[in-house]
Design an enzyme around this catalytic site. Structure first.
Site, PDB file in Angstrom:
ATOM      1  N   ASP A 171      42.376   9.152 -48.455  1.00  0.00           N
ATOM      2  CA  ASP A 171      42.614   7.873 -47.876  1.00  0.00           C
ATOM      3  C   ASP A 171      42.111   8.147 -46.337  1.00  0.00           C
ATOM      4  O   ASP A 171      41.333   7.342 -45.724  1.00  0.00           O
ATOM      5  CB  ASP A 171      43.923   7.361 -47.938  1.00  0.00           C
ATOM      6  CG  ASP A 171      44.517   7.533 -49.423  1.00  0.00           C
ATOM      7  OD1 ASP A 171      43.546   7.803 -50.156  1.00  0.00           O
ATOM      8  OD2 ASP A 171      45.360   7.330 -49.605  1.00  0.00           O
ATOM      9  N   GLU A 398      53.890  17.101 -53.548  1.00  0.00           N
ATOM     10  CA  GLU A 398      52.680  16.252 -53.537  1.00  0.00           C
ATOM     11  C   GLU A 398      51.612  17.062 -52.765  1.00  0.00           C
ATOM     12  O   GLU A 398      50.455  16.938 -53.199  1.00  0.00           O
ATOM     13  CB  GLU A 398      52.602  14.865 -52.647  1.00  0.00           C
ATOM     14  CG  GLU A 398      51.609  13.891 -53.103  1.00  0.00           C
ATOM     15  CD  GLU A 398      51.919  12.740 -52.108  1.00  0.00           C
ATOM     16  OE1 GLU A 398      53.184  12.515 -51.581  1.00  0.00           O
ATOM     17  OE2 GLU A 398      51.050  11.765 -52.123  1.00  0.00           O
TER      18      GLU A 398
HETATM   19  C1  9WN Z   1      46.247   4.964 -52.730  1.00  0.00           C
HETATM   20  C2  9WN Z   1      48.232   8.952 -55.991  1.00  0.00           C
HETATM   21  C3  9WN Z   1      47.451   8.800 -54.997  1.00  0.00           C
HETATM   22  C4  9WN Z   1      46.126   9.695 -54.976  1.00  0.00           C
HETATM   23  C5  9WN Z   1      45.397   9.627 -53.582  1.00  0.00           C
HETATM   24  C6  9WN Z   1      46.402   9.508 -52.376  1.00  0.00           C
HETATM   25  C7  9WN Z   1      47.329   8.394 -52.538  1.00  0.00           C
HETATM   26  C8  9WN Z   1      47.262   6.085 -52.738  1.00  0.00           C
HETATM   27  C9  9WN Z   1      48.265   5.660 -51.595  1.00  0.00           C
HETATM   28  O1  9WN Z   1      47.955   8.377 -53.768  1.00  0.00           O
HETATM   29  O2  9WN Z   1      46.525   7.399 -52.583  1.00  0.00           O
HETATM   30  O3  9WN Z   1      45.299   5.058 -53.586  1.00  0.00           O
HETATM   31  O4  9WN Z   1      48.988   4.789 -51.801  1.00  0.00           O
HETATM   32  O5  9WN Z   1      48.363   6.478 -50.676  1.00  0.00           O
HETATM   33  O6  9WN Z   1      45.651   9.568 -51.347  1.00  0.00           O
HETATM   34  O7  9WN Z   1      44.442  10.693 -53.638  1.00  0.00           O
HETATM   35  O8  9WN Z   1      45.157   9.450 -56.093  1.00  0.00           O
HETATM   36  O9  9WN Z   1      48.556  10.221 -56.158  1.00  0.00           O
END
Ligand code: 9WN
Length: 428
Positions: A171, A398
């Protein structure tokens, strides 16, 4: 901690995060199904519960769009109030979903689901069951690979156009800082929910979120049609990792096709053309690393990150560059636990802020896989062992602080547990 106890802990995390139909990344932080998280989860599940692994892949494919896209989020209708943005932020997207009862986001993720389907199938010793699994998944995966190739193509390049930082999965990586410079603001007001259980200073900034939500609006207004979106958006990139994983997906699809007696899904000519474009666009001779390409500005995004290293997993990097890339990135990362997503000396480095430095287990899995397939066995083993050490010390976080090894973000995280299981199994 002995390996058996570590594996038992990882299995417990995956069981606890299982909603019955799919596995959530983290019940509190991410209560829906994420495409590339679930792909890694399936690889981990396949080490101890093959049927459940196959069902995880099926749940990703059930969310497919009519035009072949596999969305990055499949929403759990019971949990829409618990995560932002929900399906109401992608209103036009819902008409694209093949199954009208399913709610999804309007973007995708790097196509690791294809590779995961191949790897899960390979773990099934019974040939008939293995082929039955590939037979039902292959047509959907093939359409996804073709969707990326045809509907995500900008004129003059066979590479994949990525239209949102969430689509890359990295992100707020410095790779995408040019979006901040564009100063976009969404028209609809919004309230973030992502920093409820974790420190706000570890998350993307408010300015980043303004950009994310403004791009969501642009995508929805364009009804997810690339040409219309591009005419109005400052963000469109060739993500080095997504491109590498597209190439890997095309080759993994070919392996399934061979087993199923189907013709090769992507011709040699297309693969070679793609690999040549990859080298031309993504190799940065000044940095000595593979980087991303900004399709709007028409130039490379010269930021050193681990994305170019993880791209080794695609199997299309010029062989003599694999060792050089590893050595270069290792030199930049001196003093950090492997593999930091941004090197500590970089001005953008932040040890705890999401994709701006920390270690992420699935990235390490890709790096280790790519190093091993490039013949760099010792380097692959060091990434594998370093990742397992972090998890032994800090748990299934995470992500991890690369300077202290401390856990960051949500705890008991699914893809960290899944990657742990696969890395342990690979050593057997
Ligand atoms: C937006 C779920 C996801 C991962 C991504 C990570 C984060 C989401 C967020 O979480 O993204 O899609 O709300 O921050 O960056 O890599 O797939 O773990």
């Amino acid at each position: 901690m002995p390996d058996q106890r570590l594996a038992a802990g990882a299995r417990r995390v995956l069981r606890a995060n299982d909603t019955g139909r799919w596995t959530v990344p983290s019940p509190a932080q991410y209560p829906h199904q994420w495409n590339w998280d679930s792909a890694f989860v399936a690889v981990g599940l396949a080490t101890f519960d093959w049927e459940r692994a196959a069902a995880e892949i099926d749940a990703i494919l059930e969310a497919r769009w009519r035009e072949g896209m596999l969305p990055h989020v499949r929403y759990d209708p019971r949990r829409t109030a618990d995560y932002f943005p929900g399906p109401d932020r992608w209103p036009r997207a819902q008409a694209h979903v093949a199954d009208s009862a399913v709610r999804t986001s309007g973007i995708t993720n790097p196509p690791i689901v294809v590779t995961a389907t191949l790897l899960v199938g390979r773990r099934q010793p019974n040939r008939e069951r293995r082929l039955a699994f590939w037979r039902r998944t292959y047509p959907v995966l093939r359409r996804f690979v073709e969707y990326l190739s045809h509907r995500r193509r900008v004129p003059g390049s066979p590479l994949v156009a990525v239209v949102h930082p969430w689509e890359s999965g990295w992100d707020n990586s410095p790779r995408w800082d040019h979006l901040r410079g564009a100063g976009l603001r969404p028209r609809r007001p919004f309230t973030r929910q992502d920093a409820r259980g974790v420190p706000a200073s570890d998350r993307p900034s408010d300015a980043d979120y303004d950009g994310y939500l403004a791009l969501v609006e642009l995508l929805d207004e364009a009804d997810y049609e690339l040409g219309t979106y591009r005419a109005r958006s400052p963000f469109c990139v060739h993500d080095v990792l997504a491109d590498a994983l597209w190439y890997r997906a095309a080759r993994d699809l070919a392996e399934m096709a061979g087993e199923l007696g189907e013709p090769p899904p992507v011709s040699r000519w297309r693969l070679d053309r793609f690999a040549a474009a990859f080298e031309e666009r993504h190799w940065d001779p000044d940095l000595g690393l593979y980087v991303d390409w900004d399709c709007v500005a028409g130039r490379r995004i010269a930021r050193p990150t681990a994305a170019g290293l993880a791209a080794l997993a695609g199997g299309l990097i010029v062989p003599e560059r694999a060792a050089a890339t590893w050595e270069r990135y290792a030199a930049l990362s001196a003093g950090a636990r492997a593999v930091c997503t941004v090197p500590p000396g970089d001005p953008a480095f932040d040890a705890r802020r999401y994709w701006r430095g920390p270690v992420w287990a699935p990235v390490n899995w890709l790096v280790a896989d790519g190093l091993a397939s490039a013949g760099l066995r010792a380097e692959a083993a060091s990434v594998r062992d370093g990742t397992l050490d972090l998890v032994r010390e800090a748990g299934f976080a995470e992500y991890f602080d690369p300077l202290t090894g401390e856990p960051c973000g949500a705890g008991d995280f699914s893809w960290t547990a899944a990657v742990t299981l696969d890395l342990l199994a690979r050593a057997d």
